[in-house]
Motif scaffolding. Structure first.
Motif, PDB file in Angstrom:
ATOM      1  N   ALA A 128       0.842  -1.194   0.000  1.00 58.24           N
ATOM      2  CA  ALA A 128       0.000   0.000   0.000  1.00 58.24           C
ATOM      3  C   ALA A 128       0.876   1.242   0.000  1.00 58.24           C
ATOM      4  CB  ALA A 128      -0.924  -0.008   1.208  1.00 58.24           C
ATOM      5  N   ASP A 129       0.600   2.161  -0.903  1.00 56.53           N
ATOM      6  CA  ASP A 129       1.339   3.416  -0.993  1.00 56.53           C
ATOM      7  C   ASP A 129       0.715   4.393  -0.006  1.00 56.53           C
ATOM      8  OD1 ASP A 129       2.723   5.695  -1.675  1.00 56.53           O
ATOM      9  OD2 ASP A 129       1.873   5.860  -3.670  1.00 56.53           O
ATOM     10  N   ARG A 130       1.482   4.867   0.942  1.00 57.64           N
ATOM     11  CA  ARG A 130       0.979   5.785   1.966  1.00 57.64           C
ATOM     12  C   ARG A 130       1.584   7.183   1.820  1.00 57.64           C
ATOM     13  NH1 ARG A 130       1.008   0.731   4.075  1.00 57.64           N
ATOM     14  NH2 ARG A 130      -0.809   0.099   5.290  1.00 57.64           N
TER      15      ARG A 130
ATOM     16  N   ASN B 154       5.187  10.662   3.788  1.00 53.88           N
ATOM     17  CA  ASN B 154       5.033   9.216   3.834  1.00 53.88           C
ATOM     18  C   ASN B 154       4.422   8.850   5.191  1.00 53.88           C
ATOM     19  OD1 ASN B 154       5.216   6.451   3.810  1.00 53.88           O
ATOM     20  ND2 ASN B 154       7.355   6.376   3.225  1.00 53.88           N
ATOM     21  N   PHE B 155       3.183   8.384   5.167  1.00 58.23           N
ATOM     22  CA  PHE B 155       2.470   8.053   6.395  1.00 58.23           C
ATOM     23  C   PHE B 155       2.649   6.593   6.811  1.00 58.23           C
ATOM     24  CE2 PHE B 155       0.323  11.894   5.055  1.00 58.23           C
ATOM     25  CZ  PHE B 155       0.220  12.582   6.246  1.00 58.23           C
ATOM     26  N   ASP B 156       3.583   5.888   6.218  1.00 54.05           N
ATOM     27  CA  ASP B 156       3.840   4.502   6.605  1.00 54.05           C
ATOM     28  C   ASP B 156       4.569   4.503   7.939  1.00 54.05           C
ATOM     29  OD1 ASP B 156       4.324   1.835   6.885  1.00 54.05           O
ATOM     30  OD2 ASP B 156       5.394   1.603   4.997  1.00 54.05           O
ATOM     31  N   ASP B 157       3.806   4.301   9.015  1.00 50.14           N
ATOM     32  CA  ASP B 157       4.381   4.320  10.368  1.00 50.14           C
ATOM     33  C   ASP B 157       4.701   2.922  10.891  1.00 50.14           C
ATOM     34  OD1 ASP B 157       1.836   3.342  10.856  1.00 50.14           O
ATOM     35  OD2 ASP B 157       1.288   4.901  12.298  1.00 50.14           O
TER      36      ASP B 157
ATOM     37  N   ASP C  18     -10.127  10.697   9.718  1.00 53.11           N
ATOM     38  CA  ASP C  18     -10.428   9.535   8.880  1.00 53.11           C
ATOM     39  C   ASP C  18     -10.044   9.692   7.416  1.00 53.11           C
ATOM     40  OD1 ASP C  18     -11.474   8.281  11.176  1.00 53.11           O
ATOM     41  OD2 ASP C  18     -13.451   9.134  10.824  1.00 53.11           O
ATOM     42  N   VAL C  19      -8.821  10.131   7.167  1.00 50.65           N
ATOM     43  CA  VAL C  19      -8.294  10.225   5.812  1.00 50.65           C
ATOM     44  C   VAL C  19      -7.631   8.887   5.481  1.00 50.65           C
ATOM     45  CG1 VAL C  19      -6.691  11.412   4.267  1.00 50.65           C
ATOM     46  CG2 VAL C  19      -7.904  12.700   6.061  1.00 50.65           C
ATOM     47  N   ASP C  20      -8.034   8.261   4.390  1.00 52.13           N
ATOM     48  CA  ASP C  20      -7.457   6.983   3.979  1.00 52.13           C
ATOM     49  C   ASP C  20      -6.203   7.257   3.142  1.00 52.13           C
ATOM     50  OD1 ASP C  20      -6.784   4.495   2.934  1.00 52.13           O
ATOM     51  OD2 ASP C  20      -8.872   3.893   2.634  1.00 52.13           O
ATOM     52  N   VAL C  21      -5.045   7.198   3.799  1.00 53.05           N
ATOM     53  CA  VAL C  21      -3.785   7.528   3.132  1.00 53.05           C
ATOM     54  C   VAL C  21      -3.348   6.448   2.142  1.00 53.05           C
ATOM     55  CG1 VAL C  21      -3.009   9.024   5.014  1.00 53.05           C
ATOM     56  CG2 VAL C  21      -2.325   6.607   4.993  1.00 53.05           C
ATOM     57  N   CYS C  22      -4.011   5.303   2.158  1.00 55.40           N
ATOM     58  CA  CYS C  22      -3.715   4.257   1.177  1.00 55.40           C
ATOM     59  C   CYS C  22      -4.429   4.533  -0.147  1.00 55.40           C
ATOM     60  CB  CYS C  22      -4.125   2.889   1.711  1.00 55.40           C
ATOM     61  SG  CYS C  22      -3.130   2.352   3.120  1.00 55.40           S
ATOM     62  N   LYS C  23      -5.447   5.387  -0.118  1.00 52.64           N
ATOM     63  CA  LYS C  23      -6.225   5.682  -1.326  1.00 52.64           C
ATOM     64  C   LYS C  23      -6.085   7.118  -1.798  1.00 52.64           C
ATOM     65  CE  LYS C  23      -9.730   2.177  -0.504  1.00 52.64           C
ATOM     66  NZ  LYS C  23     -11.148   1.917  -0.246  1.00 52.64           N
TER      67      LYS C  23
ATOM     68  N   HIS D 277      -1.702   0.695   9.382  1.00 52.25           N
ATOM     69  CA  HIS D 277      -2.920   1.515   9.328  1.00 52.25           C
ATOM     70  C   HIS D 277      -2.972   2.335   8.044  1.00 52.25           C
ATOM     71  CE1 HIS D 277      -3.527   0.757  13.629  1.00 52.25           C
ATOM     72  NE2 HIS D 277      -4.751   1.199  13.432  1.00 52.25           N
ATOM     73  N   CYS D 278      -4.179   2.525   7.537  1.00 45.76           N
ATOM     74  CA  CYS D 278      -4.412   3.392   6.381  1.00 45.76           C
ATOM     75  C   CYS D 278      -5.222   4.632   6.763  1.00 45.76           C
ATOM     76  CB  CYS D 278      -5.176   2.640   5.288  1.00 45.76           C
ATOM     77  SG  CYS D 278      -4.172   1.435   4.393  1.00 45.76           S
ATOM     78  N   ILE D 279      -5.943   4.585   7.864  1.00 46.80           N
ATOM     79  CA  ILE D 279      -6.819   5.689   8.255  1.00 46.80           C
ATOM     80  C   ILE D 279      -6.081   6.591   9.241  1.00 46.80           C
ATOM     81  CG2 ILE D 279      -9.059   6.348   9.172  1.00 46.80           C
ATOM     82  CD1 ILE D 279      -9.130   4.694   6.552  1.00 46.80           C
ATOM     83  N   PHE D 280      -5.906   7.857   8.847  1.00 47.61           N
ATOM     84  CA  PHE D 280      -5.159   8.828   9.650  1.00 47.61           C
ATOM     85  C   PHE D 280      -6.006  10.068   9.899  1.00 47.61           C
ATOM     86  CE2 PHE D 280      -1.726   6.139   8.719  1.00 47.61           C
ATOM     87  CZ  PHE D 280      -0.621   6.508   9.463  1.00 47.61           C
ATOM     88  N   ASP D 281      -5.695  10.736  10.990  1.00 44.05           N
ATOM     89  CA  ASP D 281      -6.264  12.046  11.302  1.00 44.05           C
ATOM     90  C   ASP D 281      -5.175  13.082  11.059  1.00 44.05           C
ATOM     91  OD1 ASP D 281      -8.560  10.721  12.167  1.00 44.05           O
ATOM     92  OD2 ASP D 281      -7.909  10.689  14.249  1.00 44.05           O
TER      93      ASP D 281
END
Length: 108
Positions: free
Chosen positions: A24-26, A70-73, A96-101, A77-81
């Motif tokens: 998944a691209d974050r 890059n939100f890959d922590d 609820d931002v879907d960083v994978c999409k 998880h894909c859902i970030f605030d």
């Protein structure tokens, strides 16, 4: 027969070795179109209870500019605030931002 062995080994490796296209691209481009300079930016997966550290650090994000984050922590998880703080003291929170999409997120 030698060609078959090499081809077989390649096919095995192709199924064992993960490729970037399967992960998944974050990476999200954060765009500031607010008219104010963003002085702090936080992004935390919705499984945590804190904002973690300011992603911008010592940098700022002026109006009309963007930054790739890059939100890959490491949690999967894909859902970030998101929380953005601006030079005038205003804060904008987006949950609820879907960083994978989402490839780009614009504050305006």
């Amino acid at each position: 027969m030698k060609t078959y062995a090499i081809a077989s080994a390649f096919l095995v490796l192709a199924h064992v070795v993960p490729t970037p296209t399967l992960a998944a691209d974050r990476i999200v481009t954060i765009v500031n179109e607010t008219g104010y300079t963003m002085v702090e930016f936080y992004g935390s997966n919705n499984g945590t209870t804190s904002w973690e550290e300011d992603i911008l650090g010592d940098d700022t994000l002026p109006h009309g500019e963007s930054v790739d984050v890059n939100f890959d922590d490491g949690t999967g998880h894909c859902i970030f605030d998101f929380l953005a703080v601006f030079e005038d003291g205003d804060q904008v929170k987006q949950e609820d931002v879907d960083v994978c999409k989402v490839g780009t997120f614009t504050f305006n």
